[in-house]
Design a protein around this motif. Structure first.
Motif, PDB file in Angstrom:
ATOM      1  N   ILE A  27      -3.597  -5.999  15.128  1.00 37.41           N
ATOM      2  CA  ILE A  27      -2.202  -6.447  15.009  1.00 37.41           C
ATOM      3  C   ILE A  27      -1.330  -5.296  14.505  1.00 37.41           C
ATOM      4  CG2 ILE A  27      -0.617  -7.984  13.776  1.00 37.41           C
ATOM      5  CD1 ILE A  27      -2.951 -10.046  13.685  1.00 37.41           C
ATOM      6  N   GLU A  28      -1.799  -4.643  13.450  1.00 36.78           N
ATOM      7  CA  GLU A  28      -1.029  -3.535  12.873  1.00 36.78           C
ATOM      8  C   GLU A  28      -0.853  -2.396  13.862  1.00 36.78           C
ATOM      9  OE1 GLU A  28      -2.590  -2.240   9.088  1.00 36.78           O
ATOM     10  OE2 GLU A  28      -2.608  -4.306   8.336  1.00 36.78           O
ATOM     11  N   GLY A  29      -1.851  -2.169  14.699  1.00 39.95           N
ATOM     12  CA  GLY A  29      -1.770  -1.101  15.694  1.00 39.95           C
ATOM     13  C   GLY A  29      -0.999  -1.490  16.946  1.00 39.95           C
ATOM     14  N   GLY A  30      -0.520  -2.754  17.001  1.00 39.67           N
ATOM     15  CA  GLY A  30       0.237  -3.211  18.162  1.00 39.67           C
ATOM     16  C   GLY A  30      -0.625  -3.509  19.375  1.00 39.67           C
ATOM     17  N   ARG A  31      -1.955  -3.524  19.186  1.00 40.75           N
ATOM     18  CA  ARG A  31      -2.869  -3.762  20.309  1.00 40.75           C
ATOM     19  C   ARG A  31      -3.037  -5.244  20.624  1.00 40.75           C
ATOM     20  NH1 ARG A  31      -5.421  -0.384  17.042  1.00 40.75           N
ATOM     21  NH2 ARG A  31      -7.099  -1.827  16.498  1.00 40.75           N
ATOM     22  N   THR A  32      -2.766  -6.081  19.625  1.00 42.71           N
ATOM     23  CA  THR A  32      -2.867  -7.520  19.857  1.00 42.71           C
ATOM     24  C   THR A  32      -1.849  -8.245  18.985  1.00 42.71           C
ATOM     25  OG1 THR A  32      -4.450  -9.349  20.153  1.00 42.71           O
ATOM     26  CG2 THR A  32      -4.579  -8.153  18.086  1.00 42.71           C
ATOM     27  N   ALA A  33      -1.582  -9.486  19.320  1.00 42.91           N
ATOM     28  CA  ALA A  33      -0.730 -10.351  18.507  1.00 42.91           C
ATOM     29  C   ALA A  33      -1.395 -11.720  18.446  1.00 42.91           C
ATOM     30  CB  ALA A  33       0.673 -10.459  19.110  1.00 42.91           C
ATOM     31  N   VAL A  34      -1.019 -12.502  17.452  1.00 45.44           N
ATOM     32  CA  VAL A  34      -1.539 -13.868  17.307  1.00 45.44           C
ATOM     33  C   VAL A  34      -0.369 -14.827  17.431  1.00 45.44           C
ATOM     34  CG1 VAL A  34      -2.753 -15.502  15.813  1.00 45.44           C
ATOM     35  CG2 VAL A  34      -3.349 -13.067  15.734  1.00 45.44           C
ATOM     36  N   ILE A  35      -0.476 -15.777  18.341  1.00 45.37           N
ATOM     37  CA  ILE A  35       0.565 -16.796  18.435  1.00 45.37           C
ATOM     38  C   ILE A  35      -0.043 -18.179  18.213  1.00 45.37           C
ATOM     39  CG2 ILE A  35       2.085 -15.461  19.942  1.00 45.37           C
ATOM     40  CD1 ILE A  35       1.120 -17.184  22.295  1.00 45.37           C
ATOM     41  N   GLY A  36       0.753 -19.056  17.637  1.00 46.32           N
ATOM     42  CA  GLY A  36       0.353 -20.442  17.444  1.00 46.32           C
ATOM     43  C   GLY A  36       1.114 -21.331  18.408  1.00 46.32           C
ATOM     44  N   PRO A  71       0.786  -7.576  24.461  1.00 45.58           N
ATOM     45  CA  PRO A  71       0.807  -8.952  23.952  1.00 45.58           C
ATOM     46  C   PRO A  71       1.951  -9.779  24.542  1.00 45.58           C
ATOM     47  CG  PRO A  71       0.316  -7.439  22.161  1.00 45.58           C
ATOM     48  CD  PRO A  71       0.632  -6.585  23.366  1.00 45.58           C
ATOM     49  N   ALA A  72       3.133  -9.161  24.673  1.00 43.37           N
ATOM     50  CA  ALA A  72       4.294  -9.891  25.207  1.00 43.37           C
ATOM     51  C   ALA A  72       4.087 -10.309  26.663  1.00 43.37           C
ATOM     52  CB  ALA A  72       5.559  -9.040  25.068  1.00 43.37           C
ATOM     53  N   LEU A  73       3.510  -9.401  27.464  1.00 46.57           N
ATOM     54  CA  LEU A  73       3.278  -9.723  28.877  1.00 46.57           C
ATOM     55  C   LEU A  73       2.173 -10.769  29.032  1.00 46.57           C
ATOM     56  CD1 LEU A  73       3.619  -6.210  30.540  1.00 46.57           C
ATOM     57  CD2 LEU A  73       5.107  -8.191  30.893  1.00 46.57           C
ATOM     58  N   ALA A  74       1.168 -10.694  28.159  1.00 51.22           N
ATOM     59  CA  ALA A  74       0.096 -11.696  28.193  1.00 51.22           C
ATOM     60  C   ALA A  74       0.667 -13.084  27.888  1.00 51.22           C
ATOM     61  CB  ALA A  74      -0.997 -11.331  27.196  1.00 51.22           C
ATOM     62  N   TRP A  75       1.550 -13.158  26.905  1.00 51.03           N
ATOM     63  CA  TRP A  75       2.175 -14.435  26.537  1.00 51.03           C
ATOM     64  C   TRP A  75       3.049 -14.934  27.684  1.00 51.03           C
ATOM     65  CZ3 TRP A  75       2.742 -18.987  25.313  1.00 51.03           C
ATOM     66  CH2 TRP A  75       3.897 -19.592  24.827  1.00 51.03           C
ATOM     67  N   LEU A  81     -13.666  -6.483  24.099  1.00 49.19           N
ATOM     68  CA  LEU A  81     -12.991  -6.727  25.378  1.00 49.19           C
ATOM     69  C   LEU A  81     -11.552  -6.222  25.397  1.00 49.19           C
ATOM     70  CD1 LEU A  81     -14.271 -10.359  26.104  1.00 49.19           C
ATOM     71  CD2 LEU A  81     -15.204  -8.197  26.953  1.00 49.19           C
ATOM     72  N   GLY A  82     -10.993  -5.913  24.215  1.00 53.57           N
ATOM     73  CA  GLY A  82      -9.634  -5.378  24.155  1.00 53.57           C
ATOM     74  C   GLY A  82      -8.552  -6.365  24.531  1.00 53.57           C
ATOM     75  N   VAL A  83      -8.774  -7.645  24.232  1.00 53.92           N
ATOM     76  CA  VAL A  83      -7.804  -8.688  24.584  1.00 53.92           C
ATOM     77  C   VAL A  83      -6.517  -8.508  23.769  1.00 53.92           C
ATOM     78  CG1 VAL A  83      -7.381 -11.164  24.449  1.00 53.92           C
ATOM     79  CG2 VAL A  83      -9.556 -10.335  25.324  1.00 53.92           C
ATOM     80  N   PRO A  84      -5.342  -8.501  24.431  1.00 53.15           N
ATOM     81  CA  PRO A  84      -4.097  -8.224  23.727  1.00 53.15           C
ATOM     82  C   PRO A  84      -3.413  -9.430  23.072  1.00 53.15           C
ATOM     83  CG  PRO A  84      -3.661  -8.354  26.065  1.00 53.15           C
ATOM     84  CD  PRO A  84      -5.146  -8.527  25.903  1.00 53.15           C
ATOM     85  N   ASP A 119      -5.707 -12.756   8.115  1.00 52.97           N
ATOM     86  CA  ASP A 119      -6.120 -12.421   6.748  1.00 52.97           C
ATOM     87  C   ASP A 119      -7.631 -12.204   6.628  1.00 52.97           C
ATOM     88  OD1 ASP A 119      -3.509 -12.692   5.972  1.00 52.97           O
ATOM     89  OD2 ASP A 119      -3.747 -14.679   5.084  1.00 52.97           O
ATOM     90  N   SER A 120      -8.411 -12.940   7.408  1.00 54.39           N
ATOM     91  CA  SER A 120      -9.871 -12.949   7.225  1.00 54.39           C
ATOM     92  C   SER A 120     -10.567 -11.810   7.942  1.00 54.39           C
ATOM     93  CB  SER A 120     -10.470 -14.270   7.731  1.00 54.39           C
ATOM     94  OG  SER A 120      -9.883 -15.370   7.086  1.00 54.39           O
ATOM     95  N   SER A 121     -10.013 -11.352   9.048  1.00 57.23           N
ATOM     96  CA  SER A 121     -10.714 -10.393   9.896  1.00 57.23           C
ATOM     97  C   SER A 121     -10.035  -9.033   9.879  1.00 57.23           C
ATOM     98  CB  SER A 121     -10.779 -10.916  11.337  1.00 57.23           C
ATOM     99  OG  SER A 121     -11.151  -9.877  12.216  1.00 57.23           O
ATOM    100  N   ARG A 122     -10.773  -8.030   9.446  1.00 59.42           N
ATOM    101  CA  ARG A 122     -10.240  -6.663   9.477  1.00 59.42           C
ATOM    102  C   ARG A 122     -10.022  -6.198  10.909  1.00 59.42           C
ATOM    103  NH1 ARG A 122     -10.415  -2.106   6.298  1.00 59.42           N
ATOM    104  NH2 ARG A 122      -9.624  -3.497   4.686  1.00 59.42           N
ATOM    105  N   VAL A 123     -10.933  -6.572  11.807  1.00 56.75           N
ATOM    106  CA  VAL A 123     -10.802  -6.180  13.216  1.00 56.75           C
ATOM    107  C   VAL A 123      -9.488  -6.705  13.796  1.00 56.75           C
ATOM    108  CG1 VAL A 123     -11.776  -6.496  15.544  1.00 56.75           C
ATOM    109  CG2 VAL A 123     -13.294  -6.034  13.595  1.00 56.75           C
ATOM    110  N   ILE A 124      -9.190  -7.980  13.510  1.00 61.96           N
ATOM    111  CA  ILE A 124      -7.967  -8.588  14.049  1.00 61.96           C
ATOM    112  C   ILE A 124      -6.725  -8.007  13.377  1.00 61.96           C
ATOM    113  CG2 ILE A 124      -6.679 -10.755  14.238  1.00 61.96           C
ATOM    114  CD1 ILE A 124      -9.415 -12.169  14.603  1.00 61.96           C
TER     115      ILE A 124
END
Length: 204
Positions: free
Chosen positions: A176-185, A7-11, A95-98, A167-172
């Protein structure tokens, strides 16, 4: 095959592309015919950008990326519905987007319409009313926090939208909890072309 970026490198990659765009030094990567051909059977985007539909907010241009780089979902005022959640879950789960980016912008028409509706009590007609109803909680929070300007409301809406995705999506939330993705605003400034970080959920 999925991207191997964190996620950090993607950002960082998005940030560097936005910096080139701001300076007028866009390199327009991954936009030639051979790259187009290489993507026929597969796609490995390194980010999903959920942004406002505003014509001035073309994600691939403002982050200086090309074909196959970003998975893009857009609605007016970047409001969430089931189709948006399904699209984002596809990007993360299949797609495994980070990195998930929620992209708002100053002078947003949808947020302005909501501000007007809250202040006057006059709701717009048709399906625009649905947009306004979905943005209203962000406008009310902003007013409660003594932030009455539209651009303050845009930032609040980006933050609330990001939180709602988690909050709405279990997949998301699992990703996030597994460190596979992050959400930024991000809040985009139309005049400068700069996308400023306003919130983050997960490890960056």
């Amino acid at each position: 095959m999925t991207t191997n970026l964190t996620p950090a490198l993607a950002w960082r990659r998005l940030r560097e592309g936005n910096e080139r765009f701001v300076k007028g030094q866009s390199s327009h990567p991954n936009q030639n015919a051979s790259h187009r051909s290489s993507l026929v059977e597969t796609q490995n985007p390194f980010a999903v950008i959920f942004g406002c539909s505003d014509s001035r907010l073309a994600a691939e241009i403002i982050f200086d990326v090309g074909l196959g780089d970003v998975f893009v979902v857009r609605t007016a005022g970047q409001v969430i519905d089931d189709a948006v959640l399904g699209s984002l879950e596809y990007s993360v789960g299949v797609l495994g987007v980070p990195l998930i980016v929620v992209l708002g912008h100053d002078s947003c028409g949808a947020v302005t319409a909501t501000k007007n509706a809250v202040e006057t009590g006059d709701m717009p007609a048709g399906f625009i009313r649905d947009l306004v109803e979905r943005i209203t909680p962000s406008v009310l929070t902003s007013l409660r926090n003594d932030q009455p300007e539209v651009n303050d409301m845009v930032v609040e809406h980006v933050k609330q939208t990001s939180q709602r995705l988690a909050d709405s999506s279990r997949v998301i939330s699992d990703a996030i909890e597994g460190g596979r993705t992050a959400v930024i605003g991000l809040s985009y400034r139309l005049a400068e072309g700069r996308a400023d970080l306003v919130s983050g959920i997960g490890e960056l």
